[in-house]
Design an enzyme around this catalytic site. Structure first.
Site, PDB file in Angstrom:
ATOM      1  N   LYS A 135      83.661 -36.662  64.530  1.00 36.14           N
ATOM      2  CA  LYS A 135      83.989 -36.853  63.178  1.00 36.14           C
ATOM      3  C   LYS A 135      83.664 -35.924  62.095  1.00 36.14           C
ATOM      4  O   LYS A 135      82.542 -35.493  61.944  1.00 36.14           O
ATOM      5  CB  LYS A 135      83.264 -38.249  62.623  1.00 36.14           C
ATOM      6  CG  LYS A 135      83.764 -39.554  63.214  1.00 36.14           C
ATOM      7  CD  LYS A 135      83.491 -40.583  62.574  1.00 36.14           C
ATOM      8  CE  LYS A 135      83.762 -41.985  63.289  1.00 36.14           C
ATOM      9  NZ  LYS A 135      83.069 -43.393  62.586  1.00 36.14           N
ATOM     10  N   ARG A 167      95.304 -24.314  62.758  1.00 37.77           N
ATOM     11  CA  ARG A 167      95.620 -25.268  63.583  1.00 37.77           C
ATOM     12  C   ARG A 167      94.597 -25.565  64.519  1.00 37.77           C
ATOM     13  O   ARG A 167      94.743 -26.347  65.470  1.00 37.77           O
ATOM     14  CB  ARG A 167      96.975 -25.260  64.281  1.00 37.77           C
ATOM     15  CG  ARG A 167      98.300 -25.107  63.396  1.00 37.77           C
ATOM     16  CD  ARG A 167      99.480 -25.789  63.949  1.00 37.77           C
ATOM     17  NE  ARG A 167     100.484 -25.571  62.978  1.00 37.77           N
ATOM     18  CZ  ARG A 167     101.334 -24.343  62.955  1.00 37.77           C
ATOM     19  NH1 ARG A 167     101.112 -23.568  63.820  1.00 37.77           N
ATOM     20  NH2 ARG A 167     102.152 -24.345  62.098  1.00 37.77           N
ATOM     21  N   ARG A 178      83.138 -48.106  69.390  1.00 35.46           N
ATOM     22  CA  ARG A 178      82.378 -47.151  68.540  1.00 35.46           C
ATOM     23  C   ARG A 178      81.872 -47.702  67.354  1.00 35.46           C
ATOM     24  O   ARG A 178      80.777 -47.301  66.510  1.00 35.46           O
ATOM     25  CB  ARG A 178      83.335 -45.901  68.202  1.00 35.46           C
ATOM     26  CG  ARG A 178      82.488 -45.077  67.539  1.00 35.46           C
ATOM     27  CD  ARG A 178      83.374 -43.430  67.504  1.00 35.46           C
ATOM     28  NE  ARG A 178      82.430 -42.370  66.697  1.00 35.46           N
ATOM     29  CZ  ARG A 178      82.650 -41.171  66.851  1.00 35.46           C
ATOM     30  NH1 ARG A 178      83.496 -40.742  67.567  1.00 35.46           N
ATOM     31  NH2 ARG A 178      81.969 -40.234  66.121  1.00 35.46           N
ATOM     32  N   LYS A 224      74.701 -42.319  71.973  1.00 36.53           N
ATOM     33  CA  LYS A 224      75.966 -42.216  70.959  1.00 36.53           C
ATOM     34  C   LYS A 224      76.952 -41.584  71.885  1.00 36.53           C
ATOM     35  O   LYS A 224      78.229 -41.448  72.070  1.00 36.53           O
ATOM     36  CB  LYS A 224      75.669 -40.905  69.983  1.00 36.53           C
ATOM     37  CG  LYS A 224      76.820 -40.806  69.117  1.00 36.53           C
ATOM     38  CD  LYS A 224      76.768 -40.505  67.708  1.00 36.53           C
ATOM     39  CE  LYS A 224      78.128 -40.539  67.023  1.00 36.53           C
ATOM     40  NZ  LYS A 224      78.118 -40.099  65.652  1.00 36.53           N
ATOM     41  N   HIS A 275      76.784 -49.204  52.818  1.00 40.22           N
ATOM     42  CA  HIS A 275      77.452 -48.879  51.954  1.00 40.22           C
ATOM     43  C   HIS A 275      77.800 -49.598  50.751  1.00 40.22           C
ATOM     44  O   HIS A 275      77.807 -48.866  49.766  1.00 40.22           O
ATOM     45  CB  HIS A 275      78.990 -48.965  52.877  1.00 40.22           C
ATOM     46  CG  HIS A 275      79.039 -47.867  53.901  1.00 40.22           C
ATOM     47  ND1 HIS A 275      79.797 -48.218  55.106  1.00 40.22           N
ATOM     48  CD2 HIS A 275      78.511 -46.569  54.120  1.00 40.22           C
ATOM     49  CE1 HIS A 275      79.760 -47.294  55.928  1.00 40.22           C
ATOM     50  NE2 HIS A 275      78.751 -46.193  55.477  1.00 40.22           N
ATOM     51  N   ASN A 301      77.847 -48.528  63.761  1.00 40.73           N
ATOM     52  CA  ASN A 301      77.753 -48.896  62.342  1.00 40.73           C
ATOM     53  C   ASN A 301      76.910 -50.158  61.877  1.00 40.73           C
ATOM     54  O   ASN A 301      77.048 -50.607  61.080  1.00 40.73           O
ATOM     55  CB  ASN A 301      79.326 -49.147  61.638  1.00 40.73           C
ATOM     56  CG  ASN A 301      80.168 -48.089  61.964  1.00 40.73           C
ATOM     57  OD1 ASN A 301      79.892 -46.829  61.504  1.00 40.73           O
ATOM     58  ND2 ASN A 301      81.337 -48.151  62.077  1.00 40.73           N
TER      59      ASN A 301
HETATM   60  N1  GLY Z   1      78.276 -42.228  62.423  1.00 39.15           N
HETATM   61  C1  GLY Z   1      79.244 -43.147  63.244  1.00 39.15           C
HETATM   62  C2  GLY Z   1      80.033 -42.563  64.106  1.00 39.15           C
HETATM   63  O1  GLY Z   1      80.097 -41.444  64.429  1.00 39.15           O
HETATM   64  O2  GLY Z   1      81.023 -43.081  64.659  1.00 39.15           O
END
Ligand code: GLY
Length: 370
Positions: free
Chosen positions: A144, A122, A242, A228, A253, A246
């Site tokens: 992510k 977990r 966030r 970032k 994409h 992109n």
């Molecule tokens: N690569 C885009 C993000 O981490 O949101």
């Protein structure tokens, strides 16, 4: 030359350490995180050949023992079978709740290892040691994690923040020029989305960054990570800002899908071309000046990067098919395409209000330049 950037997320805040030769001193940063002097490392076979022994020695200096599993290199590893193997290996290694998993590799390993850490018992902590430029400036920071599904990329995953990121800029020396420049596409993206001065600095110093000047590399990685980190601190789970990260990705994409996620187009190459197209679209919609897309393209061209659709080898589908492929992007909300457009260099914003005809006309012209 060593820099530290903090990702501010309350009690889940962490540092990103950036500079040369960090692997050889990895124990200095990792030891304070450990309940016992032992870590499990997930890596890939290519990175293991190049860097695993340096990491082993860098941990040993502070008495940390290391075991490692090297998975095959490449995007195909980001899948259930390899994920299952990684999780079962971590259990066999008796990784406990208070232990730390280390991800040594590029974006594929970072995403897979982070997701394995997120679900193991977990949730256990993990450290990112990104070995590609793309992973250092983007995927290792922000939490992510995940793997690909047969239905699409990154569709299975979790937000799970690392406890530490060690971005050793010396390891970038072992990258091919093509892979390095692909990662540079994400670096340029940061200037374009939010820092005109940084873009200007890249125009003047990009060649030093690509030719291996260490101070220039540390500066480029540090500024990218700072940007970032700021965005992730404001919007960890991508409810708003966030999405700015992109920029160029909606076009990218579609192009990646059209080229079958193959060697014809690397992700960062698609991001760079996508940024040029996003600025072209912004200019046609009267949002930014006509000089801006030309300036973006001029910099990519000067760096020897793919810049236009004509730089992608082989046939591409029609503009209509590309727009349909955009519609399959996971960031579509209620069937509305979401674009990141710009009011100028360094001034990006998120919008769903883009006429499909304008996108079609940018792509048609890009497919058949006059
Ligand atoms: N690569 C885009 C993000 O981490 O949101």
């Amino acid at each position: 030359m060593h820099q530290t950037v903090q990702v501010e997320l309350g009690d889940r805040s962490y540092d990103v350490e950036i500079g040369p030769d960090l692997l050889a001193r990895a124990g200095d940063w990792i030891a304070p995180l450990l309940a016992r002097p032992k870590v499990a490392v997930l890596t890939d076979e290519s990175v293991a050949d190049l860097h695993l022994e340096t990491l082993r020695a860098g941990l040993k200096t502070t008495g940390i023992e290391m075991s490692a599993l090297a998975l095959p290199a490449g995007e195909a590893t980001k899948s259930w079978p390899h994920f299952e193997r990684a999780v079962e290996w971590l259990l066999t290694e008796k990784v406990e709740r208070s232990d730390v998993v280390v991800a040594l590799g590029g974006g594929v390993i970072g995403d897979l290892a982070g997701f394995a850490a997120a679900v193991l018992r977990r949730g256990v902590r993990f450290v990112q040691i990104p070995t590609s430029l793309l992973a250092q400036v983007d995927s290792s920071v922000g939490g992510k994690t995940g793997i690909n599904a047969p239905q699409g990329k990154n569709l299975i995953g979790a937000f799970h923040q690392p406890s530490l990121v060690l971005a050793d800029t010396s390891v970038l020396q072992t990258m091919s020029q093509r892979d390095f420049l692909s990662g540079y596409g994400e670096v340029v993206k940061y200037g374009l989305l939010g820092d005109a001065d940084f873009f200007e600095w890249l125009e003047a110093n990009g060649r030093s960054v690509s030719s291996g000047d260490m101070a220039a590399r540390v500066r480029a990685v540090t500024r990218s990570v700072q940007m970032k980190a700021d965005i992730v601190a404001r919007d960890e789970t991508e409810q708003g800002d966030r999405a700015l990260l992109n920029l160029g990705h909606t076009f990218c994409h579609a192009l990646e899908a059209a080229t079958g996620y193959s060697d014809r187009l690397l992700h960062g190459e698609g991001v760079a071309i996508g940024c040029a197209l996003a600025f072209e679209l912004s200019s046609r919609l009267g949002l930014c000046s006509q000089e801006d897309p030309s300036r973006v393209r001029a910099h990519l061209r000067a760096m020897g990067m793919k810049t236009d659709l004509a730089d992608i080898p082989g046939e591409l589908p029609s503009a209509e098919v590309l727009v349909d492929l955009m519609g399959q992007d996971k960031k579509v909300v209620d069937g509305q395409l979401r674009f990141i457009l710009a009011r100028g260099i360094g001034q990006a914003f998120v919008t769903s209000d883009v006429p499909k005809d304008a996108v079609l006309s940018v792509l048609s012209d890009a497919l058949a330049p006059v």
